[in-house]
Design a protein around this motif. Structure first.
Motif, short mmCIF file in Angstrom:
data_model
loop_
_atom_site.label_atom_id
_atom_site.label_comp_id
_atom_site.label_asym_id
_atom_site.label_seq_id
_atom_site.Cartn_x
_atom_site.Cartn_y
_atom_site.Cartn_z
N PHE A 1 -7.42 7.10 -8.32
CA PHE A 1 -7.73 5.91 -9.12
C PHE A 1 -6.86 5.87 -10.39
O PHE A 1 -6.28 4.83 -10.73
N ALA A 2 -6.75 7.02 -11.07
CA ALA A 2 -5.96 7.08 -12.30
C ALA A 2 -4.49 6.79 -12.04
O ALA A 2 -3.79 6.21 -12.88
N ALA A 3 -4.01 7.19 -10.85
CA ALA A 3 -2.60 6.99 -10.51
C ALA A 3 -2.34 5.61 -9.93
O ALA A 3 -1.20 5.25 -9.66
N GLY A 4 -3.40 4.83 -9.72
CA GLY A 4 -3.22 3.50 -9.15
C GLY A 4 -2.98 3.50 -7.66
O GLY A 4 -2.49 2.50 -7.11
N GLY A 5 -3.30 4.59 -7.00
CA GLY A 5 -3.09 4.68 -5.55
C GLY A 5 -4.33 4.36 -4.76
O GLY A 5 -5.40 4.10 -5.33
N PRO A 6 -4.24 4.41 -3.43
CA PRO A 6 -5.42 4.14 -2.59
C PRO A 6 -6.44 5.25 -2.73
O PRO A 6 -6.11 6.42 -2.87
#
Length: 308
Positions: free
Chosen positions: A298-303
């Motif tokens: 979530f923090a990395a903006g990934g799935p």
């Protein structure tokens, strides 16, 4: 959290770790949505529709649930507020299945009753008809809910104890052992010596095991619940135990936990555990690491690895 999970959380995030083990209170629930980017809730932290209504534009974007069950979170309300929800499937499977087997054996062989007898100094010695219980080997087990945990329990029963397996699920399952699918919970209850409840919690399964299902069980049969407490109508279960409708019950969860009815506590034919399903350090660490994987994604903006 376990030490390993807490250490990773502190290393990767600006984190606040709550010291109390009780569920979040009303103000804490609202603060969680209002003041944090992500939250790792667990059983009892009631993120209801009312909580989301009080924080209509939450800062929180993710509830990374610590546990596979998430009926304490209103997922629809979370999604409407733009909050994703994840859980920890897989990490809990074997540990929970092991507790189901513990409850089956303890209840069938009257182990809790026997231990209390010894501890009280009332054991007068062995004799041929002392504390006769139910021999599990070769009996029939019914699995109410053949998901990951249900399958793990059924495999242990079949391969470990030579038990015949019946189950209820929404569809036929491709299993590596023989099993018969029953039409519904009542039909399953009537056909088995041990009925194991392994369905998810939530509105759809509330009181799934009701008075009718318990009445369908054989008088010599036992009930085991490792799912959620309110899947079983506790009042109906107490009545069935008191009247001899069923022989015993093994419970790791309760309808209004941590409150356990005095009537259940007083019964020798009820095995009562304090929600120990995943209570092994490596299992709880695995659950925490899976929750942190979701937080990191979530923090990395990934799935998200485990969305619900």
């Amino acid at each position: 959290m376990t030490a390993a999970v807490a250490a990773r959380a502190r290393a990767e995030f600006d984190v606040e770790i709550r010291a109390e083990t009780s569920p979040l209170g009303p103000d804490e629930l609202r603060r969680a949505l209002r003041d944090f980017d992500a939250v790792m809730p667990t059983l009892g932290d009631g993120f209801t529709a009312a909580v989301f209504a009080d924080v209509p534009q939450p800062r929180c974007g993710l509830l990374a649930n610590f546990g596979v069950g998430y009926n304490h979170i209103d997922v629809a309300a979370a999604r409407a507020a733009g909050v994703a929800v994840t859980n920890t499937p897989g990490a809990v499977t074997d540990a929970t299945a092991d507790i189901a087997m513990t409850l089956m054996l303890m209840t069938a062989r009257r182990a809790g009753e026997g231990e209390r007898l010894v501890r009280a100094g009332r054991w007068a010695g062995w004799h041929p008809t002392q504390m006769l219980g139910l021999h599990l080997t070769g009996k029939t087990v019914g699995i109410l809910g053949m998901g990951r945990i249900g399958r793990a329990i059924a495999r242990r029963c079949h391969f470990g104890f030579g038990m015949a397996v019946r189950y209820v699920a929404r569809s036929d399952k491709d299993l590596d052992f023989p099993a018969i699918r029953a039409a519904d919970a009542e039909a399953l209850a009537a056909a088995v010596d041990v009925l194991v409840v392994a369905v998810p919690g939530g509105a759809e399964t509330h009181h799934l095991v009701d008075r009718a299902v318990l009445a369908a069980m054989r008088p010599a049969a036992i009930l085991v619940n490792i799912s959620r407490g309110d899947v079983v109508d506790e009042a109906a279960l107490i009545a069935a135990l008191q009247t001899g409708g069923i022989a015993g019950a093994g419970l790791d969860v309760y309808e209004f936990e941590p409150r356990v009815p005095a009537a259940l506590i007083a019964m020798e034919n009820a095995t009562l555990l304090p929600h120990l399903g995943t209570a092994a350090e490596e299992v709880r660490t695995g659950m925490g690491m899976m929750a942190l994987d979701n937080l990191a994604a979530f923090a990395a903006g990934g799935p998200l690895p485990n969305p619900v």
